[in-house]
Design a protein around this motif. Sequence first.
Motif, PDB file in Angstrom:
ATOM      1  N   VAL A  33       0.834  -1.102   0.088  1.00 27.10           N
ATOM      2  CA  VAL A  33       0.137  -0.048   0.026  1.00 27.10           C
ATOM      3  C   VAL A  33       1.074   1.349   0.175  1.00 27.10           C
ATOM      4  O   VAL A  33       0.637   2.102  -0.777  1.00 27.10           O
ATOM      5  CB  VAL A  33      -0.855   0.109   1.245  1.00 27.10           C
ATOM      6  N   ALA A  34       1.968   1.288   0.934  1.00 29.14           N
ATOM      7  CA  ALA A  34       2.893   2.327   0.857  1.00 29.14           C
ATOM      8  C   ALA A  34       3.307   2.616  -0.160  1.00 29.14           C
ATOM      9  O   ALA A  34       3.443   4.024  -0.743  1.00 29.14           O
ATOM     10  CB  ALA A  34       3.633   2.127   2.175  1.00 29.14           C
ATOM     11  N   LYS A  35       4.177   1.755  -1.091  1.00 31.72           N
ATOM     12  CA  LYS A  35       4.831   1.747  -2.347  1.00 31.72           C
ATOM     13  C   LYS A  35       4.106   2.654  -3.434  1.00 31.72           C
ATOM     14  O   LYS A  35       4.443   3.407  -3.982  1.00 31.72           O
ATOM     15  CB  LYS A  35       5.435   0.641  -2.786  1.00 31.72           C
ATOM     16  N   SER A  36       2.638   2.291  -3.013  1.00 33.93           N
ATOM     17  CA  SER A  36       1.926   2.994  -4.226  1.00 33.93           C
ATOM     18  C   SER A  36       1.239   4.277  -4.035  1.00 33.93           C
ATOM     19  O   SER A  36       0.795   5.013  -4.768  1.00 33.93           O
ATOM     20  CB  SER A  36       0.614   2.031  -4.690  1.00 33.93           C
ATOM     21  N   SER A  37       1.449   4.562  -2.687  1.00 34.52           N
ATOM     22  CA  SER A  37       0.414   6.034  -2.195  1.00 34.52           C
ATOM     23  C   SER A  37       1.200   6.749  -1.377  1.00 34.52           C
ATOM     24  O   SER A  37       0.494   7.639  -0.862  1.00 34.52           O
ATOM     25  CB  SER A  37      -0.911   5.489  -1.950  1.00 34.52           C
ATOM     26  N   ALA A  38       2.275   6.229  -0.830  1.00 31.47           N
ATOM     27  CA  ALA A  38       2.930   7.150   0.212  1.00 31.47           C
ATOM     28  C   ALA A  38       3.226   8.657  -0.100  1.00 31.47           C
ATOM     29  O   ALA A  38       3.561   8.682  -0.998  1.00 31.47           O
ATOM     30  CB  ALA A  38       4.191   6.284   0.798  1.00 31.47           C
ATOM     31  N   LYS A  39       2.939   9.477   1.000  1.00 27.49           N
ATOM     32  CA  LYS A  39       3.252  10.703   0.612  1.00 27.49           C
ATOM     33  C   LYS A  39       4.570  11.173   1.764  1.00 27.49           C
ATOM     34  O   LYS A  39       4.386  12.383   1.933  1.00 27.49           O
ATOM     35  CB  LYS A  39       2.033  11.723   0.864  1.00 27.49           C
ATOM     36  N   TYR A 354       1.178  -2.660  13.943  1.00 33.18           N
ATOM     37  CA  TYR A 354       0.153  -2.018  14.471  1.00 33.18           C
ATOM     38  C   TYR A 354       0.128  -0.452  14.715  1.00 33.18           C
ATOM     39  O   TYR A 354      -0.937   0.270  14.048  1.00 33.18           O
ATOM     40  CB  TYR A 354       0.084  -2.551  16.038  1.00 33.18           C
ATOM     41  N   VAL A 355       1.129   0.389  14.782  1.00 33.57           N
ATOM     42  CA  VAL A 355       1.050   1.891  14.668  1.00 33.57           C
ATOM     43  C   VAL A 355       0.871   2.138  13.207  1.00 33.57           C
ATOM     44  O   VAL A 355       0.101   3.086  13.026  1.00 33.57           O
ATOM     45  CB  VAL A 355       2.393   2.302  15.319  1.00 33.57           C
ATOM     46  N   VAL A 356       1.608   1.555  12.344  1.00 32.46           N
ATOM     47  CA  VAL A 356       1.250   2.015  10.940  1.00 32.46           C
ATOM     48  C   VAL A 356      -0.079   1.720  10.455  1.00 32.46           C
ATOM     49  O   VAL A 356      -0.729   2.547   9.784  1.00 32.46           O
ATOM     50  CB  VAL A 356       2.338   0.927  10.098  1.00 32.46           C
ATOM     51  N   GLU A 357      -0.650   0.628  10.953  1.00 33.50           N
ATOM     52  CA  GLU A 357      -1.890   0.273  10.503  1.00 33.50           C
ATOM     53  C   GLU A 357      -3.197   1.271  11.235  1.00 33.50           C
ATOM     54  O   GLU A 357      -4.091   1.623  10.698  1.00 33.50           O
ATOM     55  CB  GLU A 357      -2.419  -0.949  10.932  1.00 33.50           C
ATOM     56  N   GLN A 362      -3.415   7.711   7.994  1.00 33.30           N
ATOM     57  CA  GLN A 362      -3.708   8.802   7.553  1.00 33.30           C
ATOM     58  C   GLN A 362      -2.844   9.370   6.440  1.00 33.30           C
ATOM     59  O   GLN A 362      -2.945  10.280   5.782  1.00 33.30           O
ATOM     60  CB  GLN A 362      -4.172   9.820   8.549  1.00 33.30           C
ATOM     61  N   PHE A 363      -1.538   9.208   6.833  1.00 30.44           N
ATOM     62  CA  PHE A 363      -0.474   9.696   6.052  1.00 30.44           C
ATOM     63  C   PHE A 363      -0.236   8.958   4.698  1.00 30.44           C
ATOM     64  O   PHE A 363       0.725   9.380   3.852  1.00 30.44           O
ATOM     65  CB  PHE A 363       0.895   9.629   6.909  1.00 30.44           C
ATOM     66  N   LEU A 364      -1.116   7.749   4.562  1.00 30.11           N
ATOM     67  CA  LEU A 364      -0.764   7.279   3.388  1.00 30.11           C
ATOM     68  C   LEU A 364      -1.931   7.558   2.280  1.00 30.11           C
ATOM     69  O   LEU A 364      -1.862   7.099   1.261  1.00 30.11           O
ATOM     70  CB  LEU A 364      -1.127   5.488   3.552  1.00 30.11           C
TER      71      LEU A 364
END
Length: 365
Positions: A33-39, A354-357, A362-364
Amino acid sequence: MLHSKVIMKKHRKITLPCLPHTFCILLQLLFLVAKSSAKIPAIIVFGDSSVDAGNNNFIPTIARSNFEPYGRDFDGGKATGRFCNGKIPTDFISEAFGLKKYVPAYLDPKYNISDFAFGVSFASAATGYDNATSDVLSVIPLWRQLEYYRGYQKKLSTYLGETKANETIAEALHLMSLGTNDFLENYYTIPGRADRFTPQQYETFLASIAENFIKSLYGLGARKISLGGLPPMGCLPLERTTNVMGGNDCVARYNTISLEFNEKLKNLTTRLNQELPGIKLVFSNPYYIMLHIVKNPGLYGFESASVACCATGMFEMGYACSRGSMFSCSDASKYVFWDSFHPTERTNSIVASYVVEHVFTQFLK
């Protein structure tokens, strides 16, 4: 299908993995998910040994871990100065956002600004919010970490150009993880602060330092900030070992302090989000996920939560861990804690996931 277990704790919904290796699956999903949409272009870290990637290797202090058996499960089996058998939470978080596999230490000369442009740690083991805490073992105080950050911004501006550097700072995720040492290595151990403050007054004192630090980061252009809470301090093997009268269970008063302080930090987060225009300040609370792991180790595939992997697992950390290395466990993944104070790589992975999820999603967006 990814199965999970949901528990309610004081109206807090916590989704926890039921299978031992679920966290690996979750981390892979988050990574995709992060690779495709991380900001998030970079991870910038402040704090103590929970996120120190090796800065203490380069200052005159005994608060180090750049020797065996530390790092035995890190890439190449190298002790980097991380207080763990492998990776620490910020490494997993960086990877989850599609950045580098590791967040490097700012003082490590083998890295330069081209590496730090994607992530950097200014953290120092044994430090705290309180300058008196960093003085105990002569480590890097929080104010000095801020000075390093100022220098980093200048280097980043030269490397990327002022406009791009400012954009990077504004979009980067700034992580703060500290506070445990203020209580366990300072307030309850060294004479001084306990004479001046009640525990609750000291919590307020530390929260005011956290507030000023966040405002300083904001003034320097940071807009995405994670304020980390305290884990259940009373459940660390070191504290359980000394709790003989309590049957070596978690020390309740220390866990109460963690809960009280976390509530102050949570309220601070709410207030500053209202006061500082454009800020995205989140409170990252590791308390309940860590407590659930400690109380239910078998659900995660762990065999021990009361003692650590290193040496006897009861009180060793740092150089004491080194001296007892011949007695250390053979498989750290079966243990919640690596030494008497710090989690294993596997525990770090679960908490980071857990923290990322639950906090950083919201940062994704």
